[in-house]
Design an enzyme around this catalytic site. Structure first.
Site, mmCIF file in Angstrom:
data_model
loop_
_atom_site.group_PDB
_atom_site.id
_atom_site.type_symbol
_atom_site.label_atom_id
_atom_site.label_comp_id
_atom_site.label_asym_id
_atom_site.label_seq_id
_atom_site.Cartn_x
_atom_site.Cartn_y
_atom_site.Cartn_z
ATOM 1 N N SER A 1 -63.169 92.531 23.210
ATOM 2 C CA SER A 1 -62.321 91.829 24.168
ATOM 3 C C SER A 1 -63.026 91.733 25.509
ATOM 4 C CB SER A 1 -60.986 92.564 24.353
ATOM 5 O OG SER A 1 -60.247 92.005 25.431
ATOM 6 N N ASP B 1 -41.214 85.544 19.754
ATOM 7 C CA ASP B 1 -42.502 85.401 20.423
ATOM 8 C C ASP B 1 -43.531 84.734 19.516
ATOM 9 O OD1 ASP B 1 -41.274 86.654 22.510
ATOM 10 O OD2 ASP B 1 -42.360 88.545 22.300
#
Length: 388
Positions: A71, A179
């Site tokens: 990441s 979501d």
């Protein structure tokens, strides 16, 4: 507002990190839930829309059955996990790698469908802990990448449920469907009216700018973590109330007054009152949007906030202050969004008063010596897609 994520820059960063080029880049947006909070896991209705901001994943297939994840927001060593295997919750990872449970969980849930190992590099322009669903965006971008890399086709409504399952089993958050469905199904210029029981959805026109309005997202700078237990506690209370009322879920309560009279626990009464009335607000808000009465949404938003604050008891001081200051400055309405206990609020304001609203909220924060809030003008955007 930050610049949008650049898929070419992410591809170049992937090449540098993994020493070979990615096979593609996929993007999944965060979301704002216009109205319908804590109704999703009660089999109710929600009305979210996708943000322009989200999570992007550059990816390439691997033949060794391993998911290797890096990441750009968590520089350091790569996180590796075999695609095959049972649940590993976020608590089972080292603290600095807990975020990796999201993509790893998706990989393990999808493996029976024929997906395999992959190398992933993740980038995001969503603030973590702001209640804008960065976790679901990460799940959905990963799911699209893994499916396409392996030539696996899963219809998007089903893919949303699989991403939800990954969060349940591998992160330990008993989230509803909203979501993931919003990230995968939303369209630009629309909100998504979603029935969380059936999974059926429809696109409802939502373009506040056309009505001379601005929808501001206020990052209150109070961070939350749904794995902390408060969210699960509220869900358990709702399930207990439904069991006492003899209904499958609180969505099925038809006689609110009768239900409240039959519950002895005042906490459960408050939870039921919020969920039932919030479902009605979603249906009413959908009708207003279909009628083009966007400005009339303000009262619905504020009523939702008061219910979340007083009946569901999940608001927090920064959100309450933001809504109150915005209303004094001329906003049409506002409310906290997300799971609660921190994150963001939204404010619907006339476009020519948006500056006054920002200043009023900032001044109210300064008076209390809080960290200044951040603002984002939310534009209903497209759902998850391949970008390179």
């Amino acid at each position: 507002m930050t610049a949008p994520l650049d898929p070419d820059a992410l591809a170049a960063a992937f090449t540098e990190a993994f020493r070979h080029a990615p096979e593609g880049v996929w993007h999944a947006p965060g979301r704002v839930n216009l109205i319908g909070e804590h109704t999703d896991y009660n089999d109710g209705f929600v009305l979210p829309f996708a943000l322009a901001q989200g999570v992007s994943v550059a990816a390439a297939a691997r033949s060794d059955g391993v998911l290797e994840v890096r990441s750009r927001q968590a520089p350091g060593d790569a996180v590796r996990a075999p695609v095959a295997g049972g649940p590993i919750t976020a608590e089972g990872w080292p603290a600095e790698h807990a975020w990796a449970a999201y993509p790893a969980g998706v990989a393990r849930v999808l493996a029976p469908y024929g997906t395999g190992g992959a190398s992933l590099l993740i980038d995001s322009d969503l603030p973590r802990g702001a209640g804008l669903s960065s976790s679901a965006a990460l799940e959905c971008a990963t799911a699209l990448a893994l499916c396409e890399l392996s030539g696996v086709h899963v219809e998007r409504p089903e893919l949303a449920r699989l991403a939800q399952r990954a969060e349940h089993e591998h992160v330990g958050v008993p989230c509803g469907l909203m979501d993931q469905a919003a990230s995968l199904l939303c369209r630009a210029g629309s909100a998504l009216m979603l029935d969380c029981r059936s999974g059926l959805s429809s696109h409802v026109p939502f373009a506040p700018g056309d009505a001379g309005l601005t929808l501001l997202v206020v990052d209150t700078r109070a961070r939350h973590s749904l794995t902390a237990g408060d969210y699960a506690g509220r869900r358990a209370e709702c399930e207990r109330a439904a069991a006492e009322l003899g209904v499958p879920a609180l969505r099925d309560v038809k006689d609110l007054a009768g239900a409240l009279a039959s519950l002895r626990d005042p906490v459960l009464r408050r939870r039921v009152q919020h969920v039932v009335t919030e479902n009605h607000r979603v249906e009413a808000a959908t009708g207003l949007l279909r009628a083009g009465a966007v400005a009339e949404l303000g009262a619905m938003l504020t009523a939702s906030h008061l219910s979340l604050r007083d009946q569901f008891e999940i608001s927090w001081p920064q959100a309450d202050t933001a809504v109150e200051a915005a209303m004094r400055a001329g906003a049409r309405g506002g409310r906290m969004v997300g799971g609660g206990f921190g994150g963001s609020a939204i404010v619907l304001a006339p476009a020519d008063r948006a500056g006054d609203v920002r200043e009023a909220i900032g001044a109210a924060y300064a008076k209390r010596s809080w960290e200044p809030p951040a603002f984002l003008e939310a534009a209903p955007s497209d759902g998850a897609r391949r970008t390179r």
